[in-house]
Design an enzyme around this catalytic site. Structure first.
Site, short mmCIF file in Angstrom:
data_model
loop_
_atom_site.label_atom_id
_atom_site.label_comp_id
_atom_site.label_asym_id
_atom_site.label_seq_id
_atom_site.Cartn_x
_atom_site.Cartn_y
_atom_site.Cartn_z
N ARG A 77 -30.98 14.76 -44.20
CA ARG A 77 -31.86 13.53 -43.61
C ARG A 77 -30.94 12.41 -43.46
NH1 ARG A 77 -34.26 16.20 -47.22
NH2 ARG A 77 -35.95 17.71 -46.78
N LYS A 125 -25.49 5.34 -30.60
CA LYS A 125 -26.06 6.60 -29.93
C LYS A 125 -25.27 7.53 -30.32
CE LYS A 125 -28.39 4.94 -25.55
NZ LYS A 125 -28.19 4.78 -24.17
N GLU A 183 -14.77 1.71 -18.04
CA GLU A 183 -15.86 1.27 -18.72
C GLU A 183 -15.80 -0.22 -18.91
OE1 GLU A 183 -18.50 3.08 -19.03
OE2 GLU A 183 -18.00 5.01 -19.40
N LYS A 233 -20.50 -5.53 -25.37
CA LYS A 233 -21.29 -4.31 -25.47
C LYS A 233 -22.42 -4.70 -26.75
CE LYS A 233 -22.62 0.62 -26.02
NZ LYS A 233 -22.12 2.00 -25.84
N GLU A 252 -33.22 0.61 -25.71
CA GLU A 252 -33.36 0.77 -24.01
C GLU A 252 -34.78 0.61 -23.78
OE1 GLU A 252 -30.16 3.62 -23.12
OE2 GLU A 252 -30.83 3.26 -20.97
N ARG A 260 -30.14 -2.90 -21.90
CA ARG A 260 -29.19 -1.81 -22.29
C ARG A 260 -28.88 -1.01 -21.03
NH1 ARG A 260 -27.80 1.31 -28.10
NH2 ARG A 260 -26.02 2.51 -26.82
N ASN A 277 -25.58 1.13 -17.49
CA ASN A 277 -25.43 2.34 -16.50
C ASN A 277 -24.83 1.95 -15.22
OD1 ASN A 277 -26.41 3.55 -18.62
ND2 ASN A 277 -28.59 3.59 -18.20
N HIS A 317 -23.25 4.56 -13.17
CA HIS A 317 -23.49 5.85 -13.77
C HIS A 317 -24.48 6.87 -13.14
CE1 HIS A 317 -21.18 4.19 -16.85
NE2 HIS A 317 -21.16 5.21 -17.82
N HIS A 368 -22.81 10.06 -12.87
CA HIS A 368 -23.37 11.37 -13.29
C HIS A 368 -23.55 12.62 -12.15
CE1 HIS A 368 -24.72 8.98 -17.08
NE2 HIS A 368 -23.79 9.49 -17.31
N HIS A 400 -15.07 11.49 -17.04
CA HIS A 400 -16.47 10.57 -16.92
C HIS A 400 -16.02 9.42 -16.36
CE1 HIS A 400 -19.94 8.79 -18.15
NE2 HIS A 400 -19.36 7.67 -18.67
N1 LIG Z 1 -22.41 7.30 -27.69
C1 LIG Z 1 -22.20 6.66 -26.65
O1 LIG Z 1 -22.80 5.51 -26.58
C2 LIG Z 1 -21.44 6.98 -25.55
C3 LIG Z 1 -20.89 6.40 -24.55
C4 LIG Z 1 -19.93 6.56 -23.88
C5 LIG Z 1 -19.39 8.05 -23.98
N2 LIG Z 1 -19.97 8.70 -24.86
C6 LIG Z 1 -19.53 10.06 -24.84
O2 LIG Z 1 -17.88 10.19 -25.25
C7 LIG Z 1 -17.52 11.44 -24.57
C8 LIG Z 1 -16.28 11.18 -23.92
O3 LIG Z 1 -15.13 10.50 -24.86
P1 LIG Z 1 -13.79 10.46 -24.58
O4 LIG Z 1 -13.41 10.14 -23.27
O5 LIG Z 1 -13.02 9.80 -25.81
O6 LIG Z 1 -13.53 11.95 -24.60
P2 LIG Z 1 -12.75 12.90 -25.80
O7 LIG Z 1 -13.35 12.73 -27.08
O8 LIG Z 1 -13.20 14.44 -25.45
O9 LIG Z 1 -11.34 12.66 -25.83
C9 LIG Z 1 -10.62 12.92 -24.44
C10 LIG Z 1 -9.42 13.88 -24.67
O10 LIG Z 1 -8.48 13.05 -25.65
C11 LIG Z 1 -7.93 13.63 -26.70
N3 LIG Z 1 -7.47 12.72 -27.60
C12 LIG Z 1 -8.43 11.97 -28.53
N4 LIG Z 1 -7.58 10.77 -29.02
C13 LIG Z 1 -6.46 11.13 -28.73
C14 LIG Z 1 -5.15 10.45 -29.22
N5 LIG Z 1 -5.03 9.29 -29.87
N6 LIG Z 1 -4.11 11.14 -28.41
C15 LIG Z 1 -3.79 12.16 -27.83
N7 LIG Z 1 -5.13 12.90 -27.56
C16 LIG Z 1 -6.31 12.27 -27.72
C17 LIG Z 1 -8.99 14.81 -27.20
O11 LIG Z 1 -8.88 15.57 -27.98
C18 LIG Z 1 -9.57 14.96 -25.83
O12 LIG Z 1 -8.71 16.12 -25.39
C19 LIG Z 1 -18.57 12.21 -24.08
O13 LIG Z 1 -19.06 13.41 -24.93
C20 LIG Z 1 -19.55 10.85 -23.74
O14 LIG Z 1 -20.83 11.67 -23.73
C21 LIG Z 1 -20.59 8.42 -25.77
ZN LIG Z 2 -19.74 5.95 -19.36
#
Ligand SMILES: NC(=O)c1ccc[n+]([C@@H]2O[C@H](COP(=O)([O-])OP(=O)(O)OC[C@H]3O[C@@H](n4cnc5c(N)ncnc54)[C@H](O)[C@@H]3O)[C@@H](O)[C@H]2O)c1
Ligand SMILES: [Zn+2]
Length: 356
Positions: A121, A143, A185, A222, A232, A237, A241, A244, A248, A261
């Protein structure tokens, strides 16, 4: 080292930014969590590079870490995977007094944060982001969640971390394309609310970026927006977007393959500029500066000529808010400001996408 205080509804937390921070992570965590068992959740790209160092530092500070590694890639961000992580934590004897560390990009941040939110929990979560995108965006704001069959991030929880550790040294191994999508971003943040940062980015050499102050500025930006509207409900917030809605749709139209992305968001921002010129008088000069800055960081703003644009329109229709005609689309009247508009129609979107 730089420290930024982020205010969440129920607690505030620090984001620490500096070179080599993960080697002293155990020490930094001691300020917020007493020695206990913890799960370090990471992926198959990140764990072999930085897992050992983090675990050593935790052990030296009196913690008992258990490393759990999931396959790299968005496919791991599922309810099944979150459940499996919780089972592994229980099997290793973790309990209500334990905590979770997410070591990785946004995928790991979201998955590990969600596991922390549902394990017994809710137990505390520490974010150790390893991508630029995760440092400036996903690790801040609370989030967490996983993807559903019906769409991305549809199952989740608000669970702000107790600490964020941004070790900028880890960015050295991040592939260029991944680094660039973090800039999508960052440019988005600048367009929405920071004209000064936008100008600074125009002067930056992409091969020689001073990351610490840039990450700090983005976290501050942010967190200001999130503090004003954590859940939101008020609209602030939603400004995050920008780019986005169409982004998306492009990700969906591409089946989330071959396009990152941040790249989709870059297309989305280029289209949002087109719409902003028409609806809120964004000067053409500002639109050109935004597109030029995206390109400077290797981000795409022009779809291949033969790209099936109809698929993007279909994906937009899938967005239920559109079919009900109640879209609040983020527009920018000038660099450094953004607002929500209800006056943007499917026809506007169509013609903007046609210019891509
Ligand atoms: N919670 C939120 O507010 C929020 C906001 C934006 C995005 N997101 C989420 O974040 C995700 C995208 O994040 P991301 O782009 O970091 O993707 P990711 O975590 O998939 O990382 C991208 C790639 O880089 C590799 N990697 C990570 N760090 C590394 C490093 N230091 N050296 C070499 N390789 C490395 C990972 O293994 C992966 O293959 C999505 O799931 C998205 O929905 C969440
Ligand atoms: Zn984004």
């Amino acid at each position: 080292m730089i420290a930024v205080e982020v205010q969440a509804a129920k607690h505030s937390y620090r984001a620490l930014i500096g070179a080599g921070l993960s080697a002293s992570a155990g020490h930094a965590i001691k300020d917020v969590l007493s020695p206990a068992q913890c799960a370090v959740i990471s992926d198959t790209n990140v764990a072999p590079r930085f897992g050992d160092q983090l675990q050593k530092s935790l052990t030296a500070a009196g913690y008992q870490p258990k490393l759990i590694t999931v396959p790299a890639g968005e496919e791991s961000k599922t309810l099944d995977q979150a459940g499996d992580i919780c089972e592994q934590m229980l099997a290793s004897g973790l309990d209500r007094g334990s905590f979770v560390i997410g070591l990785g990009g946004g995928m790991i941040g979201d998955l590990s944060g969600f596991a922390a939110a549902i394990f017994e929990r809710k137990i505390p979560h520490v974010q150790v982001p390893t991508t630029l995108l995760a440092m400036v965006d996903s690790s801040i704001g609370g989030k967490t969640g996983v993807n559903a069959r019906a769409g991305k991030n549809l199952i989740g929880a608000y669970h702000p971390p107790v600490l964020v550790l941004d070790d900028i040294d880890v960015l050295k191994t991040l592939p260029r394309r991944e680094l660039n999508q973090g800039f999508a971003e960052i440019i988005k943040h600048a367009v929405i609310a920071d004209a000064e940062m936008f100008r600074q980015l125009e002067d930056v050499d992409p091969d020689d970026v001073d990351f610490a102050p840039l990450i700090r500025r983005n976290i501050e930006m942010k967190s200001r927006v999130v503090e004003a509207d954590e859940h939101e409900r008020k609209g602030e917030r939603a400004l995050l977007n920008l780019g986005h809605t169409i982004g998306h749709a492009i990700e969906r139209a591409s089946d989330y393959r071959d396009i990152l992305h941040g790249e989709a968001v870059s297309f989305g921002m280029a289209a949002a500029c087109q719409i902003s010129m028409k609806k809120v008088g964004l000067p053409k000069k500002d639109r050109d500066r935004i597109v030029d800055l995206l390109r400077k960081f290797g981000l795409p703003t022009q779809l291949p000529k033969d790209y099936p644009r109809d698929k993007i329109f279909d994906a937009l229709k899938f967005d239920k808010k559109f079919s009900r005609g109640e879209v609040r689309f983020v527009v920018t009247p000038k660099i450094g400001s953004a607002k929500l508009s209800r006056e943007v129609t499917m026809v506007d979107l169509r013609s903007a996408i046609e210019t891509l």
